[in-house]
Structure formats: structure tokens, C-alpha cells
Scaffold this motif. Structure first.
Motif, short mmCIF file in Angstrom:
data_model
loop_
_atom_site.label_atom_id
_atom_site.label_comp_id
_atom_site.label_asym_id
_atom_site.label_seq_id
_atom_site.Cartn_x
_atom_site.Cartn_y
_atom_site.Cartn_z
N UNK A 113 0.80 -1.23 0.00
CA UNK A 113 0.00 0.00 0.00
C UNK A 113 0.83 1.27 0.00
N UNK A 114 2.15 1.12 -0.07
CA UNK A 114 3.01 2.31 -0.10
C UNK A 114 4.26 2.00 -0.91
N UNK A 115 4.61 2.92 -1.80
CA UNK A 115 5.77 2.71 -2.66
C UNK A 115 6.78 3.82 -2.40
N UNK A 116 7.74 3.54 -1.52
CA UNK A 116 8.73 4.55 -1.15
C UNK A 116 9.65 4.91 -2.30
N UNK A 117 9.90 3.95 -3.21
CA UNK A 117 10.74 4.26 -4.37
C UNK A 117 10.06 5.26 -5.29
N UNK A 118 8.74 5.13 -5.46
CA UNK A 118 8.00 6.13 -6.24
C UNK A 118 8.11 7.49 -5.56
N UNK A 119 7.97 7.50 -4.23
CA UNK A 119 8.08 8.75 -3.48
C UNK A 119 9.46 9.37 -3.66
N UNK A 120 10.49 8.55 -3.64
CA UNK A 120 11.86 9.05 -3.86
C UNK A 120 12.00 9.64 -5.26
N UNK A 174 9.64 10.86 -6.99
CA UNK A 174 8.84 12.08 -7.02
C UNK A 174 9.59 13.28 -6.45
N UNK A 175 10.19 13.13 -5.25
CA UNK A 175 10.81 14.29 -4.60
C UNK A 175 12.11 14.70 -5.28
N UNK A 176 12.69 13.82 -6.08
CA UNK A 176 13.88 14.17 -6.86
C UNK A 176 13.51 14.77 -8.22
N UNK A 177 12.21 14.86 -8.50
CA UNK A 177 11.77 15.43 -9.77
C UNK A 177 11.90 14.48 -10.95
N UNK A 178 12.31 13.24 -10.69
CA UNK A 178 12.52 12.30 -11.79
C UNK A 178 11.18 11.84 -12.37
N UNK A 179 10.18 11.64 -11.51
CA UNK A 179 8.86 11.24 -12.02
C UNK A 179 8.31 12.29 -12.97
N UNK A 180 8.42 13.56 -12.59
CA UNK A 180 7.95 14.63 -13.46
C UNK A 180 8.76 14.69 -14.75
N UNK A 181 10.07 14.46 -14.66
CA UNK A 181 10.90 14.47 -15.85
C UNK A 181 10.48 13.37 -16.82
N UNK A 182 10.22 12.17 -16.29
CA UNK A 182 9.78 11.06 -17.15
C UNK A 182 8.45 11.40 -17.82
N UNK A 183 7.51 11.98 -17.04
CA UNK A 183 6.23 12.37 -17.62
C UNK A 183 6.42 13.43 -18.71
N UNK A 225 2.59 13.17 -12.44
CA UNK A 225 3.08 11.98 -11.74
C UNK A 225 1.94 11.07 -11.27
N UNK A 226 2.25 9.78 -11.17
CA UNK A 226 1.29 8.80 -10.66
C UNK A 226 1.12 8.93 -9.15
N UNK A 227 2.21 9.18 -8.45
CA UNK A 227 2.16 9.25 -6.99
C UNK A 227 2.24 7.86 -6.37
N UNK A 228 2.47 7.80 -5.06
CA UNK A 228 2.73 6.51 -4.39
C UNK A 228 1.49 5.79 -3.90
N UNK A 229 0.28 6.34 -4.12
CA UNK A 229 -0.90 5.74 -3.50
C UNK A 229 -1.87 5.10 -4.49
N UNK A 230 -1.43 4.88 -5.74
CA UNK A 230 -2.27 4.13 -6.67
C UNK A 230 -1.94 2.65 -6.50
N UNK A 249 7.74 9.58 7.43
CA UNK A 249 8.20 8.65 8.46
C UNK A 249 9.17 7.60 7.93
N UNK A 250 9.72 7.87 6.73
CA UNK A 250 10.66 6.93 6.12
C UNK A 250 11.89 7.65 5.64
N UNK A 251 12.73 6.97 4.85
CA UNK A 251 13.97 7.57 4.38
C UNK A 251 13.77 8.81 3.50
N UNK A 252 12.67 8.85 2.74
CA UNK A 252 12.42 10.05 1.92
C UNK A 252 12.16 11.25 2.81
#
Length: 288
Positions: free
Chosen positions: A66-73, A75-84, A97-102, A194-197
Motif C-alpha cells: 500500500x506504499x511505494x517509497x521508491x516512487x516517493x523518492x 517524485x521528490x527528486x523530480x525524476x517522475x515529473x521528468x519522465x512524464x 506523476x502517478x504518486x505513491x498511493x495508486x 516517516x521513512x527515508x524520503x
């Protein structure tokens, strides 16, 4: 062979020479080249490299069904937006971005049904149409919707207070390409910290907030699948989204309505807020 700062990379590149798939070979050699360049520039200590490995390991451990920390990472590095951005198509609605909650399938719902199962928050009606880039209406297109509640939480974050599927709905457009549903106005919210991100954001003195938004995936055969957002125009953080996803064309007004006849048509109480979002899908093979 004696390895130095440059011959090590040469050996690694040579090790990929027999990779049969050209795209796989390109990916591996490009990643190796840039990673070695970064290490040569940064010159990390052994402790720093162990910290880097530990960070990525922690990202993996924090990810679950139910949570994807790699997607979150990403996202916050701007890589998800760059790919889009790289994969965007000028012929259709802009994606983001898709975001981590789909992480949960949206329940199929009838047009006009509410995705809010709590009965709290400011009522909202969302309408829109799905067309091709040439304006042809796309009846039967699927519109997958998910959003947080009025307190900024998704169902998977608060299973003890939100039923599974709250804030989610899978709709099909009518013969005129129209869709509509009832919901509540979502809130701005912080991404999980609450995680590494979250540690990364704290170390860089960055805030974790996203402006209020509704997620959308729209698709139909013969057209490119679109992943995008509707951003609430008057939301805080609209100009400083923590994941760099806001695009001007996706910012939507959510004005208040006190029209009793309209409220009766949609089955909501006044006052309520109203939003309209038209979606244009690019063809699989965009015209030159």
C-alpha cells in the motif's frame, strides 16, 4: 588487470558488450557511465558509501503493498515529473506523476455516484468530458479517480477510519464522452515523512507538502493512456509542490455553488463546490 578510476569503468562497459537487447545494453552502459562519473566527482568515503547503500535499502524496506517509497523518492527528486515530461504528447491533456498511493484498485462506480464513503467534508461535484485530440467524443472511456479525504489522508493510510476504496472510483464515460461524480474537496497534505524520503527532505530543509488535487487515469483503445491531476486552484502549496507536479493547464477552479436546482440534479446539499475538467487523449500514433 590493475583498476584505477578510469579503467574500472572501461571494464564494466566491456562486461556489457554481449548484452543481446540493444535497449537493455544502452540502459546499463548509460547508468554505469553516469554513476561512475558521480562517484569520481563526489569522492565518497567508505562511511558515506555505506550510508548510501543503507538509504536505498531502507527505501526498499519501507515499500509494501500500500506504499511505494521508491516512487516517493523518484517524485521528490523530480525524476517522475521528468519522465512524464519526456513522454508527454502535445496533442493531449498534460500528464503528471502517478504518486505513491495508486496501490489499490478503484471500485467500479456508476456515473454520478459518490466516491466519498464518510459523509464528511465539503461536498463537491466534478464533471468533465473525454475526447480525442481532434475533438471526437470518446464514449466508454475509463476514468480512474483517487484522492485523499478532507484531512489529507488516503484510504490506505488510515484503514482504521476509512473503508477500503474511499476516495476512489472507476467510471466509464457515456455516449457523449461525459463523466461526473460526487466527492468532497480534497485537502493539501504532506507526503509521508516517516521513512527515508522524509529524512532526505529534513536534511535538505524542504517542506513535504502537496497542494490539494484529484488523481486521474483516463484510457480507451486507440489512444495513449493519460495519468494526470486536477489541482485545486486556491490550494496552499500550489506554487511549491514537494514533487514538482503542478502544471498550469491542470489547475482547476473549484467555485462554490448555491444553485438549489443544480444541487438537486446532482444529489448534494448547498453550498457545494463545482469543478469541470475536460480530458483530451492523444492517439496512439500522433499525427506529424
Amino acid at each position: 588487470m590493475d583498476f584505477d578510476e578510469h579503467t574500472t569503468l572501461e571494464a564494466v562497459m566491456d562486461s556489457f558488450r554481449n548484452t543481446p537487447d540493444p535497449r537493455t545494453k544502452q540502459i546499463l552502459t548509460t547508468l554505469a557511465r553516469h554513476a561512475h562519473a558521480a562517484v569520481r566527482e563526489l569522492r565518497p568515503t567508505h562511511d558515506e558509501w555505506e550510508q548510501a547503500i543503507g538509504f536505498l535499502t531502507a527505501v526498499g524496506h519501507k515499500s509494501d503493498d500500500t506504499r511505494q517509497e521508491f516512487v516517493l523518492l523518484s517524485d521528490v527528486l523530480g525524476i517522475s515529473t521528468l519522465v512524464e515530461t519526456i513522454n508527454g504528447d502535445a496533442h493531449g491533456t498534460e500528464g503528471t506523476v502517478l504518486g505513491p498511493f495508486h496501490m489499490v484498485e478503484s471500485p467500479e462506480r456508476e456515473l454520478g455516484e459518490s466516491i466519498d464513503q464518510l459523509g464528511t467534508g465539503t461536498p463537491c461535484v466534478v464533471t468533465g468530458t473525454v475526447t480525442g485530440a481532434d475533438g471526437v467524443v470518446l464514449g466508454g472511456a475509463t476514468v480512474d479517480i483517487w484522492q485523499c479525504d478532507e484531512n489529507g489522508f488516503y484510504d490506505v493510510q488510515r484503514p482504521e477510519t476509512q473503508p477500503r476504496g474511499n476516495g476512489r472510483g472507476l467510471f466509464r464515460t457515456d455516449e457523449n464522452g461525459r463523466f461526473w461524480f460526487r466527492t468532497v474537496v480534497p485537502s493539501h497534505y504532506p507526503i509521508p515523512t516517516d521513512g527515508p524520503v522524509g529524512e532526505l527532505l529534513a536534511a535538505s530543509r524542504r517542506h513535504p507538502y502537496r497542494p490539494a488535487h484529484i488523481h486521474v487515469i483516463a484510457e480507451t483503445p486507440g489512444y495513449k493512456t493519460l495519468t494526470t491531476h486536477m489541482f485545486v486552484a486556491d490550494s496552499p502549496y500550489i506554487d511549491s509542490d514537494a514533487v514538482f507536479a503542478v502544471k498550469e493547464s491542470l489547475v482547476v477552479d473549484f467555485p462554490e455553488s448555491r444553485d438549489q436546482a443544480e444541487a438537486d440534479d446532482y444529489g448534494v446539499e448547498i453550498p457545494f463546490r463545482r469543478a469541470h475538467f475536460d480530458i483530451r487523449l492523444a492517439p496512439e500514433e500522433a499525427p506529424e
